[in-house]
Structure formats: structure tokens, C-alpha cells
Design an enzyme around this catalytic site. Structure first.
Site, short mmCIF file in Angstrom:
data_model
loop_
_atom_site.label_atom_id
_atom_site.label_comp_id
_atom_site.label_asym_id
_atom_site.label_seq_id
_atom_site.Cartn_x
_atom_site.Cartn_y
_atom_site.Cartn_z
N ARG A 1 71.62 47.56 60.79
CA ARG A 1 73.04 47.90 60.96
C ARG A 1 73.23 48.24 62.43
O ARG A 1 72.43 49.00 63.01
CB ARG A 1 73.48 49.06 60.09
CG ARG A 1 74.89 49.54 60.48
CD ARG A 1 75.46 50.53 59.54
NE ARG A 1 75.79 49.92 58.26
CZ ARG A 1 76.45 50.55 57.29
NH1 ARG A 1 76.84 51.81 57.46
NH2 ARG A 1 76.72 49.95 56.16
N HIS B 1 79.55 42.47 56.20
CA HIS B 1 78.66 43.37 55.47
C HIS B 1 78.25 42.62 54.19
O HIS B 1 78.68 42.96 53.09
CB HIS B 1 79.41 44.66 55.15
CG HIS B 1 78.55 45.81 54.71
ND1 HIS B 1 77.21 45.67 54.35
CD2 HIS B 1 78.84 47.13 54.55
CE1 HIS B 1 76.73 46.86 53.99
NE2 HIS B 1 77.70 47.76 54.11
N1 CP Z 1 79.40 51.06 51.79
C1 CP Z 1 78.71 51.40 52.90
O1 CP Z 1 78.36 50.52 53.72
O2 CP Z 1 78.44 52.73 53.02
P1 CP Z 1 77.56 53.39 54.15
O3 CP Z 1 78.31 53.24 55.45
O4 CP Z 1 77.38 54.81 53.74
O5 CP Z 1 76.26 52.63 54.23
#
Ligand code: CP
Length: 339
Positions: free
Chosen positions: A137, A165
Site C-alpha cells: 500500500r 484497491h
Molecule cells: N478498507 C480498507 O482498505 O481499510 P483500511 O484502510 O483500514 O485497510
């Protein structure tokens, strides 16, 4: 650089010899579902065909209903989070541990040599030599692709800036099918920050594989990027734009809410207060079987009083992150037998 061609050819397909002996690996004998994900990067949801999406959803069902505590024994996941996360990081790590693998990594860039000026490409090349699979990420759009080009180790995009995502989308699709019994023919509204919401971008593109009716709800300044609407039109998806939740709630089976991505705004975020916040009163005219989804984290776009209603399904959705990511890891590492 040779780029994707070189790496897609060069990526190792990790076949375990003992698994090959049973003659079942990579093939679902009933439906001829070949595991074309082995050794692959998942940088964008557009990397996956509808068949590959279905393969992940089917494998996730298996993961949810059974336990395979040794499947990824000896494998190492590098969990590289240059941007904050609760669900994606912890569910990927839990997925690897539940399958008997190990995890290395970091939860913030500040503890890595990025602080000393190391390039992302160099970091990924090195990390790829330590691990069997990398999850990244990063706040920059395109960072996951750059990472995938830097190493022959498979790379999974866990969110790159406002771009995509894709693994959230896989768990969203799994959840939609689980709570509605199907994806085809559903009426689905996506609401909130359609401009910077990477979960919205990936999910819209994935839904274009299915015969669905989409409703996009956002104020003008937060509407869907042209690149996505162009893609939807190209694929013949039926969709419309709306400014108020009330216009679509009575019509839809799924209401997918999203958070305003204030951290990605170059401009002042104003003018969306009444369109992006869901109140319990809005649901009076909803279909009985409406389910509300949200990738989370929630700020204030869903009133907490809704949590106790049968419409709320976002916490079940986030729990599905573990089986879906278990499936993806096992498929990419070439360890899942669907026969
Ligand atoms: N849904 C999601 O990506 O949550 P986080 O940012 O907590 O990983």
C-alpha cells in the site's frame, strides 16, 4: 526496462512437487477452472478476467467453510504498508498466518530506508528477494505497478493513492454474492467520494463484468473520473448520476457508501454534506432486502444507529477480507486445489 512482458514471462510459477503428484493442482475438473493466477501480480482489478474473479470468489468460499492450516507453510508474505491501514494489512497478515505461512514487513514508511532516500524500485527489488509474495500500500498512484516491475516476486496492490484497491473489490463482490445470493441483475448504488475513492473505482470496473444497473451518487465535485465512465460505456453498463441518496434508495439492492477521502483533496471539500451522509430515516422507503456496504473506515457517512438494522452489512463485509485474501494468496502462490 523490459517491464511487464519480461516480468510476466519471468515470474516464477510456484508449483509444489507433492501437490503435482496428486494431479489436481490448478484445475477444477468439474468446470475446467484453471488457476491462471499462479505467479501473477494483481496491480489493477483490470488485470483479472471475469473467470479469474470467479476463481477467487469460489476459492474464498472454500476458505470460509474449511481450514487449511498448513497450505502455505514455509511461504513468506512481505507486508509493505507505506500508508495507514487497519483492515487490509491485518486481514492479509491474518490470512497468511491462518494458512501456516509467515509475515515480514512494516506498517509505516518512517521505519524503512525510504526515509534515507531509497527508491521504491530498489526497496521492492530487495524485499522481493526475501519473500515469496509482496503486498504493498502506497500513497502514490502507480506505485504498485512500479513495484511489480522491480521484482519477479508476485505483487498485490493493497491501495495505490486514489487509483485502485483491487483486493477490496474481490471481498466486496464476495460479500454482495453472499448477502444477495447473486451479482447478476442487481441494482447497485455507489455513493460518496467517487472521485478519490479507490474502492469505488475498482468496484465499478469489476461490476462491468456483470449485468448490473449502477447508480452513482455524489455532488458534482466528487463525481467519477472520466476514465472510469468511459470504460463503463465501452462495456455497455447501464448507469446514471444522482446528487441525493433519497433518489436511489428505494430502487437498489446494494448501497455502497464511501468515505470522503479528505487526505487526497487538493481543494477545499465543501458542498457534499447532505448528499454523502446516510441517516436512518433515509431507509424508510428501502427495499426489505437492501444491504448497505462500506469498505470502512467510516467517519460520519453512515449514522451509527443504522448498525443495528438488518440493512447494515459492512462489518460482515470487512470480516470477509480474511477468507478472500487467503484465497488470493493461495492461488497466486500456486497452492490451491479446486478440483
Ligand atoms: N478498507 C480498507 O482498505 O481499510 P483500511 O484502510 O483500514 O485497510
Amino acid at each position: 526496462m523490459g517491464g511487464k512482458n519480461r516480468y510476466s514471462l519471468g515470474k516464477k510459477v510456484l508449483v509444489d512437487s507433492s501437490a503435482l503428484l496428486n494431479g489436481k493442482l490448478f484445475l477444477d475438473k468439474k468446470r475446467g477452472m484453471k488457476n491462471t493466477l499462479a505467479g501473477k501480480d494483481v496491480v489493477s482489478i483490470s488485470n483479472l478476467s471475469r473467470e479469474e474473479i470467479e476463481l477467487v470468489l469460489k476459492a474464498a468460499g472454500k476458505m470460509k467453510s474449511g481450514s487449511m492450516p498448513e497450505l502455505l507453510k514455509g511461504k513468506i508474505l512481505a507486508s509493505c504498508f507505506f500508508e495507514p491501514s487497519t483492515r487490509t494489512r491485518l486481514s492479509f497478515e491474518a490470512a497468511m498466518l491462518r494458512l501456516g505461512g509467515s509475515v515480514i514487513g512494516f506498517a509505516e514508511a518512517g521505519t524503512t530506508s525510504a526515509r534515507k532516500g531509497e527508491s521504491l524500485s530498489d526497496s521492492m527489488r530487495v524485499i522481493g528477494s526475501y519473500a515469496d509474495i509482496i503486498v504493498i500500500r502506497h500513497p502514490q498512484e502507480g506505485s504498485a505497478r512500479l513495484a511489480a516491475e522491480a521484482t519477479e516476486t508476485p505483487v498485490i496492490n493493497a491501495g495505490d493513492g486514489a487509483n485502485q484497491h483491487p483486493t477490496q473489490t474481490l471481498l466486496d463482490l464476495f460479500t454482495i454474492r453472499e448477502c444477495q445470493g447473486k451479482i447478476d441483475d442487481l441494482h447497485i448504488a455507489l455513493a460518496g467520494d467517487l472521485k478519490y475513492g479507490r474502492t469505488i473505482h475498482s468496484l465499478s470496473l469489476a461490476l462491468a463484468h456483470y449485468p448490473v444497473r449502477l447508480y452513482f451518487v455524489a455532488p458534482e465535485i466528487l463525481n467519477l473520473p472520466d476514465s472510469i465512465t468511459h470504460e463503463l460505456r465501452k462495456k455497455g453498463v447501464k448507469f446514471s448520476f444522482h446528487e441525493k441518496l433519497e433518489e436511489v434508495i428505494p430502487k437498489v439492492d446494494i448501497l455502497y457508501m464511501s468515505r470522503i477521502q479528505k487526505e487526497r483533496f487538493p481543494e477545499q471539500a465543501e458542498g457534499f454534506e447532505n448528499t454523502c451522509k446516510l441517516k436512518k430515516g433515509h431507509l424508510e422507503k428501502a427495499k426489505k432486502n437492501l444491504k448497505i456496504l462500506h469498505a470502512l473506515p467510516r467517519v460520519d457517512e453512515i449514522e451509527t444507529a443504522i448498525d443495528a438494522t438488518p440493512f447494515a452489512h459492512y462489518f460482515q463485509q470487512s470480516a470477509n477480507g480474511v477468507p478472500v485474501r487467503m484465497a488470493l494468496l493461495a492461488l497466486i502462490l500456486g497452492k490451491l486445489d479446486l478440483a
